[in-house]
Design an enzyme around this catalytic site. Structure first.
Site: not given
Ligand code: UDX
Length: 425
Positions: A33, A117, A142-143, A200, A252, A255, A322
Site C-alpha cells: 500500500k 471510529t 467522510l463518505r 452513523n 462503517c 459494524k 465490505r
Molecule cells: C458512512 C457515513 O455516511 C459517513 O458519514 C461515515 O463517515 C462513514 O459511514 P459510507 O459508508 O461511505 O459513509 O456510505 P453512505 O453513503 O453512508 O452509505 C452507506 C450505505 O447506505 C450504502 O450501502 C448505501 O447504498 C446505503 N444507503 C444510503 C441506502 O440504502 N439508502 C440511502 O438513502 C442512503
C-alpha cells in the site's frame, strides 16, 4: 503531521492535509500500500484522490513508526476498527498497536489525535497510556465516493480534547476550513467519540426506517418512493438518506451500530440502544427479500437459472465490497443453484478475490447475455444510462429486479421487461 493508517480514511486525510499546506507523512504496516501511494497510485478507487496524490509535493510515506514519531507535531490515527470475529464489539488491536509502537519514540511536544471510529471510553484509555503526551479525538464523517470533498469541505469539525493547546493545534491544522466558515465544535473526549457513532446510527436508522415503510408498502400495494418523496418534503424529516432498496452495507454503518450496541451493553445502557438491533434486522431482511423477489422472477427456483447482477460495490463511486448488500444477494442466489454473473464499474477485482465462485463480466451487456433475471443492486450512474431495448434481446427472458429504485421503470417496461422493485407495486 503524520497520518497513521492509509486505508479509505487515512489516505484521503493525508492527501487532503497536504493539499491545504501541511507537511504530511503517511504511515502504514502494509508495504504494498505504501509503495503504491508513494508512486501516486491510490490502493483503492476514490474520485479525486489520484489527482491529489499526483500534484502533492509535501506528502511522503513510510512504514516506520519511529520515523513518524520523530517527524510529527501532530499524529492522526486512522487505522481500522473492524468487527471482532465472533462478537459485535470493535477490534481495537490495530489502534493499540499504533499507540504502543509510537509511545517509546514520541517527542515531548507531540499531540496524538484519534480519527478512527472507536467505542466510547477508548480515547480516555489511550490518553492514560500516553500520559503526559496529550490525546485529542477528532472523528471523521467522510463518505466513500465523495471523501475528498467531504474532507476539504466538511459539514463540521468536532474536536474532543482535554487541553487548550490540543484545541489550538487542531485549529491551526484546520485553519483553511475554519476561515471558510466550517463550524468547529469543542467537546470532551467521550462526546467526540459518541458524535461519530451517534451520527452513523442515526443514518442507519433513517435508512432502515424507510425500508420498514417499504415492507408496509409491499403488504398494501403502496409505493415507498412516492411515500419517501412526500415525507421528505417536511423540512424536519428531509429527503436525504430516504432511498429505500437493498439497504446499507460498507465498512462503517453495519459494524458501527453493532459495536455501539456492544458498548451500550457494557455500559449498562443496552436498552437505550436496543432499537439498533431492529435497524440491523430490517436491513438484513431487505437482502432476503431481494433474493425472494429474484426467485419469483426466475419462476420459483434458481436451479439451472442464469442471473445477471449489476453492481458489486456496497455503493456507487466506490470499489469497496465490505459487507456489500449486492454481493451478499449474489452469493446467496449462487448457493441456491443459479449461475450468477456480476458486473461492477470498479469493484470486480475486489469482488472476484472475495467471491471467486461467482462469474464476472467486464460489460453490463455481457453479464446480461442469456440471463433469466437481471438484478440491479448498486446504483452506478452508468446503469441508469443503459438502453433497456438493447439489453432485452440479449437476455433469455427480460426480467428485472431494481433493488435500488433508481431505474426508469416505465422505460424498461416499454422495452418489454417485466420489472419488480422493493417497496413498490
Ligand atoms: C458512512 C457515513 O455516511 C459517513 O458519514 C461515515 O463517515 C462513514 O459511514 P459510507 O459508508 O461511505 O459513509 O456510505 P453512505 O453513503 O453512508 O452509505 C452507506 C450505505 O447506505 C450504502 O450501502 C448505501 O447504498 C446505503 N444507503 C444510503 C441506502 O440504502 N439508502 C440511502 O438513502 C442512503
Amino acid at each position: 503531521m503524520t497520518v497513521i493508517g492509509t486505508g479509505y480514511l487515512g489516505a484521503v486525510h493525508a492527501a487532503c492535509m497536504a493539499e491545504i499546506g501541511h507537511d504530511v507523512l503517511g504511515v502504514d504496516v502494509d508495504t504494498a500500500k505504501i509503495e503504491a501511494l508513494a508512486s501516486g497510485r491510490p490502493p483503492f478507487y476514490e474520485p479525486g484522490l489520484p489527482e491529489l496524490l499526483a500534484t502533492s509535493s509535501s506528502l511522503r510515506f513510510t512504514t516506520s513508526l519511529e520515523e513518524a514519531a520523530a517527524f510529527g507535531d501532530v499524529h492522526f490515527i486512522c487505522v481500522g476498527t473492524p468487527q471482532l470475529r465472533g462478537s459485535h464489539a470493535a477490534d481495537l488491536s490495530y489502534i493499540d498497536a499504533v499507540v504502543e509502537g509510537l509511545r517509546p519514540y514520541l517527542r515531548e511536544d507531540a499531540l496524538v489525535v484519534g480519527k478512527s471510529t472507536v467505542p466510547v471510553g477508548t480515547a480516555a484509555r489511550l490518553a492514560a497510556r500516553l500520559d503526559p503526551i496529550p490525546v485529542a479525538w477528532n472523528p471523521e464523517f467522510l463518505r466513500e465516493g465523495t471523501a475528498v470533498q467531504d474532507t476539504l469541505q466538511p459539514d463540521r469539525i468536532v474536536v474532543g480534547a482535554t487541553s487548550a493547546r490540543a484545541v489550538e493545534l487542531l485549529r491551526e491544522v484546520y485553519a483553511p476550513m475554519l476561515s471558510a466558515g466550517v463550524p468547529f465544535l469543542e467537546t470532551d473526549l467521550a462526546t467526540a467519540e459518541l458524535v461519530k457513532v451517534a451520527a452513523n446510527s442515526f443514518l442507519a436508522t433513517k435508512i432502515s426506517y424507510i425500508n420498514a415503510m417499504a415492507e408496509v408498502c409491499e403488504a398494501t400495494g403502496a409505493d415507498v418512493v412516492q411515500l419517501a418523496g412526500a415525507i421528505g418534503l417536511d423540512e424536519r424529516i428531509g429527503p436525504r438518506f430516504l432511498s429505500a432498496g437493498l439497504g446499507f452495507g460498507g465498512g462503517c454503518l453495519p459494524k458501527d451500530i453493532r459495536a455501539f450496541m456492544a458498548r451500550g451493553e457494557e455500559l449498562g445502557v443496552g436498552r437505550s440502544l436496543a432499537f439498533l438491533r431492529e435497524v440491523d434486522e430490517i436491513n438484513m431482511r431487505r437482502r432476503a427479500k431481494a433474493v425472494d423477489v429474484a426467485r419469483e422472477l426466475a419462476g420459483g427456483s434458481f436451479l439451472g437459472r442464469r442471473v445477471a447482477v449489476l453492481g458489486a460495490a456496497f455503493k456507487p463511486d466506490s470499489d469497496d465490497i465490505r459487507d456489500s448488500p449486492a454481493l451478499n444477494v449474489a452469493a446467496a442466489i449462487h448457493l441456491q443453484g443459479a449461475h450468477v454473473t456480476v458486473h461492477d464499474e470498479e469493484a470486480v477485482e475486489n469482488a472476484r478475490a472475495a467471491f471467486p465462485q461467482l462469474d464476472y463480466a467486464l460489460e453490463p451487456a455481457k453479464a446480461c447475455e442469456g440471463a433469466d433475471v437481471v438484478l440491479h443492486l448498486t446504483e452506478w450512474k452508468r446503469y441508469r444510462e443503459l438502453d433497456p431495448a438493447v439489453l432485452a434481446p440479449l437476455t433469455r427472458t427480460p426480467r428485472l429486479l431494481d433493488g435500488r429504485n433508481t431505474l426508469d421503470h416505465p422505460r424498461w417496461r416499454a422495452a418489454g421487461w417485466a420489472v419488480r422493485a422493493l417497496g413498490r407495486p
